[in-house]
Design a protein around this motif. Structure first.
Motif, mmCIF file in Angstrom:
data_model
loop_
_atom_site.group_PDB
_atom_site.id
_atom_site.type_symbol
_atom_site.label_atom_id
_atom_site.label_comp_id
_atom_site.label_asym_id
_atom_site.label_seq_id
_atom_site.Cartn_x
_atom_site.Cartn_y
_atom_site.Cartn_z
ATOM 1 N N UNK A 197 -76.444 80.750 -18.899
ATOM 2 C CA UNK A 197 -75.256 80.240 -18.228
ATOM 3 C C UNK A 197 -74.018 80.366 -19.107
ATOM 4 N N UNK A 198 -72.912 80.775 -18.480
ATOM 5 C CA UNK A 198 -71.606 80.781 -19.127
ATOM 6 C C UNK A 198 -70.772 79.680 -18.492
ATOM 7 N N UNK A 199 -70.174 78.823 -19.307
ATOM 8 C CA UNK A 199 -69.364 77.711 -18.820
ATOM 9 C C UNK A 199 -67.888 78.083 -18.855
ATOM 10 N N UNK A 200 -67.201 77.969 -17.705
ATOM 11 C CA UNK A 200 -65.779 78.279 -17.646
ATOM 12 C C UNK A 200 -65.023 77.054 -17.135
ATOM 13 N N UNK A 201 -64.355 76.354 -18.054
ATOM 14 C CA UNK A 201 -63.576 75.159 -17.724
ATOM 15 C C UNK A 201 -62.561 74.956 -18.838
ATOM 16 N N UNK A 202 -61.342 74.558 -18.470
ATOM 17 C CA UNK A 202 -60.316 74.441 -19.502
ATOM 18 C C UNK A 202 -60.407 73.143 -20.300
ATOM 19 N N UNK A 203 -61.288 72.232 -19.910
ATOM 20 C CA UNK A 203 -61.447 70.978 -20.646
ATOM 21 C C UNK A 203 -62.685 71.053 -21.547
ATOM 22 N N UNK A 242 -66.855 70.940 -20.764
ATOM 23 C CA UNK A 242 -67.795 72.003 -21.165
ATOM 24 C C UNK A 242 -68.918 71.428 -22.022
ATOM 25 N N UNK A 243 -68.575 70.540 -22.933
ATOM 26 C CA UNK A 243 -69.587 69.948 -23.809
ATOM 27 C C UNK A 243 -70.573 69.114 -23.000
ATOM 28 N N UNK A 244 -70.066 68.348 -22.029
ATOM 29 C CA UNK A 244 -70.946 67.533 -21.192
ATOM 30 C C UNK A 244 -71.878 68.416 -20.362
ATOM 31 N N UNK A 287 -82.114 74.878 -19.636
ATOM 32 C CA UNK A 287 -81.292 76.063 -19.387
ATOM 33 C C UNK A 287 -80.599 76.484 -20.675
ATOM 34 N N UNK A 288 -80.201 77.742 -20.754
ATOM 35 C CA UNK A 288 -79.574 78.287 -21.950
ATOM 36 C C UNK A 288 -78.090 78.546 -21.699
ATOM 37 N N UNK A 289 -77.233 77.887 -22.459
ATOM 38 C CA UNK A 289 -75.799 78.124 -22.369
ATOM 39 C C UNK A 289 -75.438 79.175 -23.413
ATOM 40 N N UNK A 290 -75.012 80.350 -22.946
ATOM 41 C CA UNK A 290 -74.775 81.472 -23.852
ATOM 42 C C UNK A 290 -73.330 81.569 -24.322
ATOM 43 N N UNK A 291 -72.425 80.844 -23.660
ATOM 44 C CA UNK A 291 -71.031 80.934 -24.063
ATOM 45 C C UNK A 291 -70.145 80.030 -23.233
ATOM 46 N N UNK A 312 -75.020 65.290 -9.426
ATOM 47 C CA UNK A 312 -75.816 64.772 -10.540
ATOM 48 C C UNK A 312 -76.511 65.909 -11.275
ATOM 49 N N UNK A 313 -77.099 65.576 -12.408
ATOM 50 C CA UNK A 313 -77.701 66.596 -13.277
ATOM 51 C C UNK A 313 -78.790 67.381 -12.566
ATOM 52 N N UNK A 314 -79.655 66.689 -11.832
ATOM 53 C CA UNK A 314 -80.758 67.366 -11.158
ATOM 54 C C UNK A 314 -80.241 68.364 -10.123
ATOM 55 N N UNK A 315 -79.221 67.962 -9.368
ATOM 56 C CA UNK A 315 -78.643 68.846 -8.355
ATOM 57 C C UNK A 315 -77.999 70.062 -9.006
ATOM 58 N N UNK A 316 -77.275 69.846 -10.096
ATOM 59 C CA UNK A 316 -76.603 70.939 -10.785
ATOM 60 C C UNK A 316 -77.612 71.924 -11.357
ATOM 61 N N UNK A 317 -78.615 71.421 -12.026
ATOM 62 C CA UNK A 317 -79.622 72.290 -12.645
ATOM 63 C C UNK A 317 -80.348 73.109 -11.579
ATOM 64 N N UNK A 318 -80.722 72.461 -10.477
ATOM 65 C CA UNK A 318 -81.407 73.180 -9.409
ATOM 66 C C UNK A 318 -80.499 74.236 -8.796
#
Length: 220
Positions: free
Chosen positions: A9-15, A19-21, A31-35, A110-116
């Motif tokens: 996963x790549x996270x794109x957010x200006x805050x 992104x850290x959360x 899951x793996x956050x690659x960038x 929530x976390x479960x919904x996002x991950x799924x």
């Protein structure tokens, strides 16, 4: 994009705090956050360099916004895009639908919904949070500019689809996954995927959400 045990996963957010959360939440569930990226330009560059399975995209960012970034990422085949949105971003959601985003979730998920949702999008399916898409697709259908959602497939109607493709389209409008379509229609998942691809091609749609928007407009 094929599924994986641990979608990248790549996270794109200006805050940075958001992104850290998100990173902590996703990594805690395997899951793996690659960038990361703080604006649309960086999101496109990092997607090209890192080739994530899913880009988790915020729509409001300084400089290049998430809609423009989504369009280029989808057109270049750099990854699937899962949009995180809020209740006051209808116009941006319309743009992301046209740009080919594969899924939409509210930022309050929530976390479960996002991950799924990430896993589902990584597996090549769409995620349509009804709280987002019901409002967005209804507004698109009532918008004077809805006819320019896409020039490809212009004039195609349900009559141009086979009976089975119409059933699949109805399922897409309900937000059903490939597995749900398979169960409800009594056909295999590979067959479902073929029908979905045919529906998207005939409608000139870039994603399930785009197909739903086009179908709502043409059914008016």
């Amino acid at each position: 994009m094929t599924s994986a045990a641990s979608p990248r996963v790549l996270l794109a957010d200006d805050h940075g705090a958001i992104r850290e959360a998100l990173r902590i939440m996703l990594e805690a569930h395997g899951l793996t956050v690659v960038g990361e990226a703080a604006d649309g330009d960086v999101a496109v560059r990092n997607a090209a360099a890192l080739r994530p399975d899913v880009v988790l995209m915020d729509l409001r960012m300084p400089g290049r916004d998430g809609v423009s970034a989504t369009r280029e990422i989808v057109e270049r085949g750099l990854g699937e895009v899962l949009v995180l949105t809020s209740f006051d971003e209808d116009e941006l959601v319309f743009g992301a639908i046209r740009a080919g985003a594969a899924g939409f979730l509210l930022k309050t998920a929530d976390a479960q919904t996002l991950v799924q949702a990430v896993r589902t999008v990584a597996a090549g399916e769409g995620v349509l949070d009804s709280r987002v898409t019901r409002r967005a697709l209804a507004a698109i259908s009532n918008s004077p500019s809805a006819t320019d959602v896409d020039a490809t497939g212009e004039g195609v109607t349900r009559a141009d689809l086979t009976a089975r493709e119409q059933e699949v389209l109805d399922g897409i409008l309900r937000g059903w996954s490939n597995a749900q379509l398979s169960h409800r229609l009594g056909i295999s998942v590979p067959t479902v995927k073929t029908h979905v691809s045919n529906v998207l091609a005939k409608l000139g749609a870039r994603s399930r959400s785009h197909a739903a928007a086009l179908a709502r407009q043409r059914d008016r």
